[in-house]
Scaffold this motif. Structure first.
Motif, PDB file in Angstrom:
ATOM      1  N   UNK A 536      24.905  35.184  24.941  1.00 36.87           N
ATOM      2  CA  UNK A 536      26.274  35.218  25.467  1.00 36.87           C
ATOM      3  C   UNK A 536      27.013  36.433  24.924  1.00 36.87           C
ATOM      4  N   UNK A 537      27.803  37.049  25.805  1.00 37.84           N
ATOM      5  CA  UNK A 537      28.686  38.153  25.400  1.00 37.84           C
ATOM      6  C   UNK A 537      30.080  37.866  25.947  1.00 37.84           C
ATOM      7  N   UNK A 556      36.354  38.629  29.503  1.00 42.05           N
ATOM      8  CA  UNK A 556      35.235  38.915  30.403  1.00 42.05           C
ATOM      9  C   UNK A 556      33.965  38.462  29.707  1.00 42.05           C
ATOM     10  N   UNK A 557      33.006  37.945  30.475  1.00 41.20           N
ATOM     11  CA  UNK A 557      31.798  37.407  29.848  1.00 41.20           C
ATOM     12  C   UNK A 557      30.569  37.726  30.679  1.00 41.20           C
ATOM     13  N   UNK A 583      35.140  36.568  34.584  1.00 46.41           N
ATOM     14  CA  UNK A 583      36.354  37.014  33.898  1.00 46.41           C
ATOM     15  C   UNK A 583      37.420  35.955  34.113  1.00 46.41           C
ATOM     16  N   UNK A 584      38.488  36.071  33.334  1.00 38.28           N
ATOM     17  CA  UNK A 584      39.557  35.102  33.485  1.00 38.28           C
ATOM     18  C   UNK A 584      40.660  35.315  32.480  1.00 38.28           C
ATOM     19  N   UNK A 585      41.513  34.306  32.366  1.00 40.56           N
ATOM     20  CA  UNK A 585      42.675  34.355  31.491  1.00 40.56           C
ATOM     21  C   UNK A 585      42.637  33.166  30.535  1.00 40.56           C
ATOM     22  N   UNK A 586      43.127  33.405  29.335  1.00 36.30           N
ATOM     23  CA  UNK A 586      43.201  32.357  28.319  1.00 36.30           C
ATOM     24  C   UNK A 586      44.653  32.207  27.886  1.00 36.30           C
ATOM     25  N   UNK A 587      45.159  30.989  27.938  1.00 40.55           N
ATOM     26  CA  UNK A 587      46.515  30.681  27.512  1.00 40.55           C
ATOM     27  C   UNK A 587      46.444  29.800  26.267  1.00 40.55           C
ATOM     28  N   UNK A 598      41.782  27.816  29.556  1.00 39.22           N
ATOM     29  CA  UNK A 598      41.129  28.972  30.159  1.00 39.22           C
ATOM     30  C   UNK A 598      40.916  28.716  31.647  1.00 39.22           C
ATOM     31  N   UNK A 599      41.227  29.703  32.456  1.00 40.19           N
ATOM     32  CA  UNK A 599      40.959  29.678  33.893  1.00 40.19           C
ATOM     33  C   UNK A 599      40.037  30.854  34.186  1.00 40.19           C
ATOM     34  N   UNK A 600      38.827  30.558  34.647  1.00 42.70           N
ATOM     35  CA  UNK A 600      37.788  31.570  34.781  1.00 42.70           C
ATOM     36  C   UNK A 600      37.163  31.501  36.166  1.00 42.70           C
ATOM     37  N   UNK A 601      36.618  32.616  36.587  1.00 44.63           N
ATOM     38  CA  UNK A 601      35.807  32.682  37.791  1.00 44.63           C
ATOM     39  C   UNK A 601      34.461  33.275  37.405  1.00 44.63           C
ATOM     40  N   UNK A 602      33.391  32.611  37.817  1.00 42.06           N
ATOM     41  CA  UNK A 602      32.047  33.044  37.439  1.00 42.06           C
ATOM     42  C   UNK A 602      31.178  33.280  38.649  1.00 42.06           C
TER      43      UNK A 602
END
Length: 640
Positions: A536-537, A556-557, A583-587, A598-602
């Motif tokens: 994982x990165x 970003x991952x 990638x996504x956003x973390x609140x 976290x709201x992410x799209x993969x």
């Protein structure tokens, strides 16, 4: 402060120099007593004498190392009086503070505890007050942590001597409680005296009451209620209710209630009820919460009911469930032993740990899985485990790791452990052997590196049949914090591998779903194997954006996972990897118990388990975490 460089002659040398100093003092002229000085009532001659004797001996040793005689050169070779890096700086911002070491063994005269509300206050700025309507309203619905709860976590008491590192360890333990955001523990230098101190403790709460609601369909959803600090006492209760599920049981519930007692003992009640599964358990536990903890252990009793299937039904036919009822009694006890210190000023942080554990699983109702021999794969067992280990723990402080500017403690050190066990069951008995080694280091200029390896396996004698073998490895690295104006960022690299050998056919195999492999990847248990390898990165960018206490970070991952479907295990690299990019956003609101959202799209190139390879998902927990270097209960290598 001196550190011993080596050699077996040092005890004789120390005794010789101390004896010479005592003789010199006895031949010195007697001092005229000062009849004008009145000794304070709270003066403890024993603690003062200990401090003065220690300082006199150290001063004498340091003087000998500067002599040109043979004894002086021998003392210089044995003892190192070069100041540590943190001592030369006065206060190292990374290593837990030692600026109060000059107060060691003084008597604690007073403990002044100040607890701050969740909103509008600052632990570093006493003048900061709630300024707006939202902050004041939030504090109205919040009950501050009571002083008695804070006092439970402190490692010092009024009227007792202040032990080394008790202040910094207490501060760290306060920060680790779920109801406290941050803490400061320090000596009031204005009121301190030669033999006693006043200690100031300042804590800042989080807003502990949280709720959640998730609408899954018109008549289906999940409702959650949680409080991490019920009535300000540090009690925790959690409740999650899911409705609108499929028949026969259309609902699911899970709840727990946890109570902290004195001496770091915790009691917990837990209940879970869903279709074909029920669990009820009670646990009392005390861990190795601090380096100085001597005893740890736990007792638990759990009752389970589970409906299990023995075969896949014909197409169109329902599954047939067979009842499985059992109880698990689990208890362990551990003892920590301090090792000899070769540093005359500081206690050796290394500890030798001895612990033992007994687990008894009793089946009261179970299905027959082998109809030919009229036997069941579910056997009543008793597992006895013993561990001997070596542990060194140190903690550093940093920011912008998993939080948004709050103080975070980074564990480093070394851990070595060897576990032996014996399992008794209704069919045959077998031995267990396990070994684990872990190391972590931290440098503010180079980052953090954690290495871990563990191997365990059962051995059935006299057949020499190795069963349920497992090799687990882990590597975690994160870079230093980079700054550009008000923006900060880090990079995280994580590698985990689990290689199974001779696993049982009845075992639930490894998965690469979610936190076990590719974040956001879901196969509903359809993709499993006996071995896996995960990389994982993640890149985190902490922005200065803030709204209603919520801070924003961009992430970003890139993930990759190899898994083998072979039940016997082995290397998983014979198959192509499953990959995920996103990638996504973390609140995150540091002032409430809702720590991360976290709201992410993969995107997953091998997307047969997702909708066209794309998936939008949310997460409420950090993907990474620290592993401490304190021993817990003896256990077998985890296969999950």
């Amino acid at each position: 402060m001196p550190r011993l460089r080596g050699g077996w002659l040092w005890p004789a040398l120390v005794l010789w120099m101390v004896a010479e100093q005592v003789q010199a003092q006895q031949t010195a002229p007697a001092a005229v007593p000062d009849t004008t000085r009145i000794q304070p009532e709270n003066t403890r001659p024993d603690s003062l004498r200990r401090r003065f004797d220690q300082e006199r001996i150290l001063t004498g040793l340091k003087a000998y190392t500067k002599r040109k005689t043979i004894v002086g050169k021998a003392a210089s070779a044995l003892f190192n009086f070069t100041e540590r890096r943190e001592d030369r700086a006065g206060l190292d911002a990374q290593l837990l503070d030692r600026q109060f070491d000059q107060h060691n063994y003084k008597i604690v005269r007073r403990i002044n505890i100040t607890t701050l509300d969740a909103f509008g206050y600052s632990i570093n700025d006493p003048a900061r007050q709630p300024r707006n309507f939202l902050e004041k309203t939030g504090n109205t619905f919040h009950i501050k942590t009571v002083r008695s709860r804070v006092r439970q976590v402190l490692l010092f008491r009024i009227g007792r001597e202040l032990q080394p590192q008790a202040l910094s360890e207490s501060e760290r333990l306060l920060r680790q409680t779920p109801e406290i955001l941050d803490a400061r523990v320090f000596v009031n230098e204005q009121t301190t005296s030669a033999d006693s101190v006043d200690i100031e403790v300042v804590t800042k709460d989080v807003f502990s009451i949280t709720g959640s609601f998730q609408l899954r369909d018109v008549g289906a959803g999940v409702v959650g209620v949680r409080d991490n600090n019920f009535l300000g006492q540090g009690h925790q209760f959690r409740n999650v209710y899911e409705y609108g599920r499929g028949k026969p049981q259309t609902w699911k519930y899970e709840g727990s209630y946890q109570v902290p007692f004195r001496n770091f003992v915790t009691g917990r009640l837990h209940y879970r009820n869903e279709d074909q599964f029920r669990q009820a358990d009670v646990t009392f536990s005390r861990g190795f919460y601090s380096v100085k903890t001597r005893y740890a252990g736990s007792l638990s009793l759990a009752d389970y009911y589970q409906g299990v299937t023995l075969a896949v039904p014909p197409e169109g036919q329902p599954y047939v469930f067979h009842p499985l009822r059992y109880t698990v009694q689990d208890g362990w006890l551990g003892r920590s032993f301090s090792l000899h210190s070769y540093d005359l000023a500081y206690e050796n942080p290394a500890r030798l740990i001895l612990s033992g554990r007994a687990i008894h699983t009793q089946y009261s109702e179970r299905p027959i899985t082998d109809s030919v021999n009229n036997k069941s794969a579910y056997r009543t067992t008793s597992l006895l485990l013993g561990t001997i280990g070596y542990s060194v723990r140190r903690y550093y402080k940093d920011k912008y790791l998993f939080g948004f500017g709050r103080t975070e403690d980074i564990p480093t050190g070394t851990l070595l452990g060897f576990t032996m066990g014996y399992e008794l069951n209704e069919e045959f008995n077998r031995n267990y052997y396990g070994v684990r080694a872990a190391w972590a280091g931290y440098n503010p200029l180079h980052g953090y590196l954690y290495l871990n390896a563990e191997f365990g396996s059962f051995l059935r004698r006299p057949q020499n049949d190795w069963q349920q073998g497992l090799l687990n490895t882990e590597i975690l690295y994160f870079t230093p914090l980079y700054n550009t104006g008000n923006w900060q960022w880090r990079h995280f690299f994580w590698n985990r591998s689990s290689l199974g050998f001779h696993r049982l056919d009845s075992e639930t195999l490894l998965s690469i779903d979610g936190v076990r492999g590719l974040r956001g990847f879901q196969t509903d248990g359809l993709l499993r194997g006996a071995s896996r390898f995960v990389v994982n990165y993640e890149a985190n960018v902490f922005t200065p954006v803030s709204f209603l206490g919520f801070r924003l970070a961009a992430i970003a991952f890139a993930d990759a996972a190899w898994i083998t479907p072979n039940i016997k295990g082995g290397l998983p690299f014979h198959e192509s990897p499953y990959m995920g990019f996103g990638a996504g956003l973390r609140f995150r609101n540091e002032y409430t118990a809702i720590r991360t959202l976290q709201i992410l799209i993969g995107y997953y190139p091998r997307g047969q388990y997702t909708n066209n390879g794309l998936r939008i998902f949310e997460s409420s927990r950090p993907y990474y975490g620290f592993n401490d270097f304190g021993f817990g209960q003896p256990n077998t290598a985890r296969f999950d």
